[in-house]
Design an enzyme around this catalytic site. Sequence first.
Site, PDB file in Angstrom:
ATOM      1  N   ARG A 172       0.556  -1.594  -0.117  1.00  0.00           N
ATOM      2  CA  ARG A 172       0.001   0.251  -0.015  1.00  0.00           C
ATOM      3  C   ARG A 172       1.056   1.562  -0.271  1.00  0.00           C
ATOM      4  O   ARG A 172       1.634   1.607   0.500  1.00  0.00           O
ATOM      5  CB  ARG A 172      -0.479  -0.071   1.263  1.00  0.00           C
ATOM      6  CG  ARG A 172      -0.173   0.355   2.326  1.00  0.00           C
ATOM      7  CD  ARG A 172      -0.776   0.093   3.778  1.00  0.00           C
ATOM      8  NE  ARG A 172      -1.932   1.491   3.565  1.00  0.00           N
ATOM      9  CZ  ARG A 172      -2.856   1.776   4.657  1.00  0.00           C
ATOM     10  NH1 ARG A 172      -1.958   2.043   6.109  1.00  0.00           N
ATOM     11  NH2 ARG A 172      -3.447   2.734   4.579  1.00  0.00           N
TER      12      ARG A 172
ATOM     13  N   ASN B 102      -1.569   1.881  16.669  1.00  0.00           N
ATOM     14  CA  ASN B 102      -1.721   2.202  15.487  1.00  0.00           C
ATOM     15  C   ASN B 102      -2.580   2.155  14.710  1.00  0.00           C
ATOM     16  O   ASN B 102      -3.302   1.475  14.364  1.00  0.00           O
ATOM     17  CB  ASN B 102      -0.141   1.721  14.387  1.00  0.00           C
ATOM     18  CG  ASN B 102      -0.758   2.608  13.031  1.00  0.00           C
ATOM     19  OD1 ASN B 102      -1.860   3.394  13.174  1.00  0.00           O
ATOM     20  ND2 ASN B 102       0.489   2.845  12.365  1.00  0.00           N
TER      21      ASN B 102
ATOM     22  N   HIS C 206      -9.408   8.108  12.858  1.00  0.00           N
ATOM     23  CA  HIS C 206      -9.882   9.442  12.705  1.00  0.00           C
ATOM     24  C   HIS C 206     -11.407   8.979  12.511  1.00  0.00           C
ATOM     25  O   HIS C 206     -12.278   9.882  12.551  1.00  0.00           O
ATOM     26  CB  HIS C 206      -9.541   9.966  11.064  1.00  0.00           C
ATOM     27  CG  HIS C 206      -8.547   9.497  10.856  1.00  0.00           C
ATOM     28  ND1 HIS C 206      -7.492  10.523  11.669  1.00  0.00           N
ATOM     29  CD2 HIS C 206      -7.556   9.330   9.980  1.00  0.00           C
ATOM     30  CE1 HIS C 206      -6.053   9.899  11.518  1.00  0.00           C
ATOM     31  NE2 HIS C 206      -6.167   9.055  10.252  1.00  0.00           N
TER      32      HIS C 206
ATOM     33  N   ASP D  70     -13.345   4.529  23.279  1.00  0.00           N
ATOM     34  CA  ASP D  70     -14.215   4.391  24.920  1.00  0.00           C
ATOM     35  C   ASP D  70     -13.035   2.532  25.422  1.00  0.00           C
ATOM     36  O   ASP D  70     -13.475   2.538  26.402  1.00  0.00           O
ATOM     37  CB  ASP D  70     -16.045   3.952  24.718  1.00  0.00           C
ATOM     38  CG  ASP D  70     -16.523   5.478  24.181  1.00  0.00           C
ATOM     39  OD1 ASP D  70     -15.911   6.775  24.879  1.00  0.00           O
ATOM     40  OD2 ASP D  70     -17.474   5.408  23.784  1.00  0.00           O
TER      41      ASP D  70
ATOM     42  N   SER E 272       3.579   7.438   9.404  1.00  0.00           N
ATOM     43  CA  SER E 272       3.760   8.839   8.288  1.00  0.00           C
ATOM     44  C   SER E 272       3.243   9.920   9.367  1.00  0.00           C
ATOM     45  O   SER E 272       1.998   9.525  10.981  1.00  0.00           O
ATOM     46  CB  SER E 272       2.390   8.509   7.032  1.00  0.00           C
ATOM     47  OG  SER E 272       0.640   8.763   7.996  1.00  0.00           O
TER      48      SER E 272
ATOM     49  N   ARG F 224      -0.594  15.255   6.519  1.00  0.00           N
ATOM     50  CA  ARG F 224      -1.272  15.667   5.096  1.00  0.00           C
ATOM     51  C   ARG F 224      -2.921  15.795   5.298  1.00  0.00           C
ATOM     52  O   ARG F 224      -2.931  17.024   6.150  1.00  0.00           O
ATOM     53  CB  ARG F 224      -1.484  13.678   5.507  1.00  0.00           C
ATOM     54  CG  ARG F 224      -0.316  12.515   6.107  1.00  0.00           C
ATOM     55  CD  ARG F 224      -0.111  11.111   6.153  1.00  0.00           C
ATOM     56  NE  ARG F 224      -0.837  10.814   4.931  1.00  0.00           N
ATOM     57  CZ  ARG F 224      -1.285   9.216   4.474  1.00  0.00           C
ATOM     58  NH1 ARG F 224      -1.047   8.792   6.202  1.00  0.00           N
ATOM     59  NH2 ARG F 224      -1.935   9.574   3.834  1.00  0.00           N
TER      60      ARG F 224
ATOM     61  N   ARG G  95      -7.172  14.154   9.043  1.00  0.00           N
ATOM     62  CA  ARG G  95      -6.194  13.045   9.329  1.00  0.00           C
ATOM     63  C   ARG G  95      -5.890  13.357  10.600  1.00  0.00           C
ATOM     64  O   ARG G  95      -5.359  13.353  11.855  1.00  0.00           O
ATOM     65  CB  ARG G  95      -4.665  12.583   8.611  1.00  0.00           C
ATOM     66  CG  ARG G  95      -5.555  11.531   7.667  1.00  0.00           C
ATOM     67  CD  ARG G  95      -4.436  10.497   6.648  1.00  0.00           C
ATOM     68  NE  ARG G  95      -4.799  10.602   5.626  1.00  0.00           N
ATOM     69  CZ  ARG G  95      -4.964   9.218   5.120  1.00  0.00           C
ATOM     70  NH1 ARG G  95      -4.877   8.552   6.286  1.00  0.00           N
ATOM     71  NH2 ARG G  95      -5.304   8.979   4.234  1.00  0.00           N
TER      72      ARG G  95
HETATM   73  C1  DQA Z   1      -1.420   5.488   9.780  1.00  0.00           C
HETATM   74  C2  DQA Z   1      -2.192   7.072   9.326  1.00  0.00           C
HETATM   75  C3  DQA Z   1      -3.566   6.801   9.051  1.00  0.00           C
HETATM   76  O1  DQA Z   1      -3.743   8.155   8.585  1.00  0.00           O
HETATM   77  C4  DQA Z   1      -3.978   5.893   7.765  1.00  0.00           C
HETATM   78  O2  DQA Z   1      -4.831   5.597   7.683  1.00  0.00           O
HETATM   79  C5  DQA Z   1      -3.745   4.586   8.046  1.00  0.00           C
HETATM   80  C6  DQA Z   1      -1.979   4.364   8.605  1.00  0.00           C
HETATM   81  C7  DQA Z   1      -0.097   5.701   9.372  1.00  0.00           C
HETATM   82  O3  DQA Z   1       0.413   4.342  10.742  1.00  0.00           O
HETATM   83  O4  DQA Z   1       0.828   6.298   8.845  1.00  0.00           O
HETATM   84  O5  DQA Z   1      -3.931   3.130   7.712  1.00  0.00           O
HETATM   85  O6  DQA Z   1      -2.067   5.289  10.803  1.00  0.00           O
END
Ligand code: DQA
Length: 144
Positions: free
Chosen positions: A17, A73, A79, A86, A101, A106, A110
């Site tokens: 991806r 993560n 978002h 919760d 990232s 971005r 986000r």
């Molecule tokens: C992410 C950032 C998110 O905005 C995104 O939807 C992801 C990966 C990151 O690890 O940078 O899937 O969490």
Amino acid sequence: MKLLVLNGPNLNFLGIREPDIYGRQDFAALEEFIRSAAQEFQVEVELFQSNYEGALVEKIQWAYGKMDGIVINPAAYTHTSVAILDALKAVSLPAVEVHLSDVNSRETFRRISYPGMACERTFSGLGFEGYRQAIQYLKETYGA
Ligand code: DQA
């Protein structure tokens, strides 16, 4: 010390991806990196990845009484997910948020993180290293 490390949707597609954003290393490499960071700081880790919000909620609930902290993560659920926020509040384990990232540089959508509201720290834009820093933070703050 035992930590649950959670990865949300599409992170299993790392390496495939959007490699310009998320890098060329695959998810297996990320898991290996996390295991070696855990060894470095002498913590036990339980790794879990899911593309389903409810599965992530259930794994957070599972951690109650078993784990000493959570690294998460939440990926796209960052978002959107009040349910994950919760769940983190419900178990009230120390939690740290990680993003590969830099979410703040971005798209504007986000910039909001619901699970982040229950996290003590956020490491964003450091790639795999963010997971290492999250483990280090929890070990140094709460570890034996
Ligand atoms: C992410 C950032 C998110 O905005 C995104 O939807 C992801 C990966 C990151 O690890 O940078 O899937 O969490």
